[in-house]
Scaffold this active site. Structure first.
Site, short mmCIF file in Angstrom:
data_model
loop_
_atom_site.label_atom_id
_atom_site.label_comp_id
_atom_site.label_asym_id
_atom_site.label_seq_id
_atom_site.Cartn_x
_atom_site.Cartn_y
_atom_site.Cartn_z
N CYS A 27 29.88 23.43 43.51
CA CYS A 27 28.62 24.15 43.74
C CYS A 27 28.72 25.58 43.20
CB CYS A 27 28.29 24.19 45.23
SG CYS A 27 28.02 22.58 45.98
N CYS B 199 32.05 23.92 48.91
CA CYS B 199 31.98 23.07 47.72
C CYS B 199 32.33 23.87 46.46
CB CYS B 199 30.58 22.46 47.61
SG CYS B 199 30.22 21.68 46.03
#
Length: 307
Positions: free
Chosen positions: A52, A49
């Site tokens: 993230c 991700c």
């Protein structure tokens, strides 16, 4: 495994005390129990991700700057799928704020540092204000009664809160759960129908709806002895085992009900579109996250999923 991050924290507590990697096995201790004394920010992330990787350093910086007022735990959703499912993580990053053993706030996606700081500051400040908030104190008393299965007392307190704060989703959800415990299912359904749409995903409302659904399911099962006999005759009768699990849950035999659903998963995880796994999630929604049966059940389910 604990991972120490960003050790340059000035006068703050050591980074290893404030920032940890957490798994389903340590979630109770490092999030639920820890948040009873110190608020905890929970960062659900994944290695693939990109957002993230942008948000996590900001969370770390803000939490370290708070100098022990809050703590941060990071949970890899790929390694903790059961936990992510129970927390209804639909995308990453997803961030929850825990206080008093329960989620109290959340956001999704990358946020600017100023908003992350406001999120953390609000969480830290809530600890001091909650002690002087009569509504929060009443809700906590009612929750204690609910945990002790003193449903009548819990309902009486929750009703008082609702009369003063009719839009309080915690009180509405708690009242509905108490009514389910008293077997007043129609009244519980009426209370839940009054919850605002934007509050329907609050932890208390979700738990109450799950408890109501399970009570209705259990009532429809009927006599359990016939189901037990069917399973004895044919251990692969998944429908009979599933119905028995629902009935046992309604009868208060939660550990046995969980074991039967886990057994279905062991024999045929995909049966009836993963009905056993989905029912386990509903069980966990209706139970307290700190309940020993919830914690043990999560571990059993996780063991099957990752076997």
């Amino acid at each position: 495994m604990e991972q120490i991050l960003n050790p340059d924290s000035g006068d703050a507590a050591p980074a290893g005390d404030l920032i940890k990697d957490v798994t389903i096995d340590t979630f109770q201790q490092d999030v639920l129990e820890e948040s009873m004394t110190t608020p905890v920010v929970v960062d659900f992330w994944a290695s693939w991700c990109g957002p993230c990787k942008q948000l996590t350093p900001v969370l770390e910086k803000v939490v370290l700057a708070a100098k022990g007022a809050v703590k941060l735990v990071k949970i890899d959703i790929d390694q903790n799928q059961v936990l992510a499912q129970q927390m209804r993580v639909q995308s990453v990053p997803t961030v929850y704020a825990f206080s008093g053993g329960r989620p109290v706030d959340a956001f999704q996606g990358v946020q600017p540092e100023s908003q992350v700081k406001a999120f953390v500051d609000k969480l830290a400040e809530s600890v001091g204000t909650a002690q002087s908030d009569p509504v929060a104190e009443a809700i906590e008393q009612a929750r204690e009664s609910l945990a002790a299965e003193d449903f009548e007392r819990a309902a009486a307190i929750f009703k008082q809160v609702v009369s003063h704060a009719p839009d309080n989703s915690d009180a509405m959800g708690g009242l509905a759960r108490a009514l389910v415990g008293m077997d007043h299912l129609e009244e519980a359904a009426e209370i839940l129908s009054q919850v605002q749409e934007d509050q329907s995903d609050s932890a208390d409302v979700v738990a109450a709806q799950a408890a109501l659904d399970l009570a209705n399911q259990s009532a429809a099962v009927g006599d359990l002895s016939g189901l037990e006999a069917a399973i004895t005759a044919n251990p692969s009768d998944h429908q009979a085992r599933f119905d028995l699990a629902v009935g046992l849950f309604g009868a208060g035999r939660r550990e046995d009900s969980i074991d039967h659903l886990v057994e279905i998963m062991k024999m045929d995880r995909a049966w009836n579109e993963e009905a056993a796994r989905k029912q386990l999630i509903k069980f966990f929604d209706a139970m307290s996250p700190t309940d020993d049966a919830t914690i043990a059940g999560r571990r059993k389910m996780s063991a099957v999923l990752f076997s």
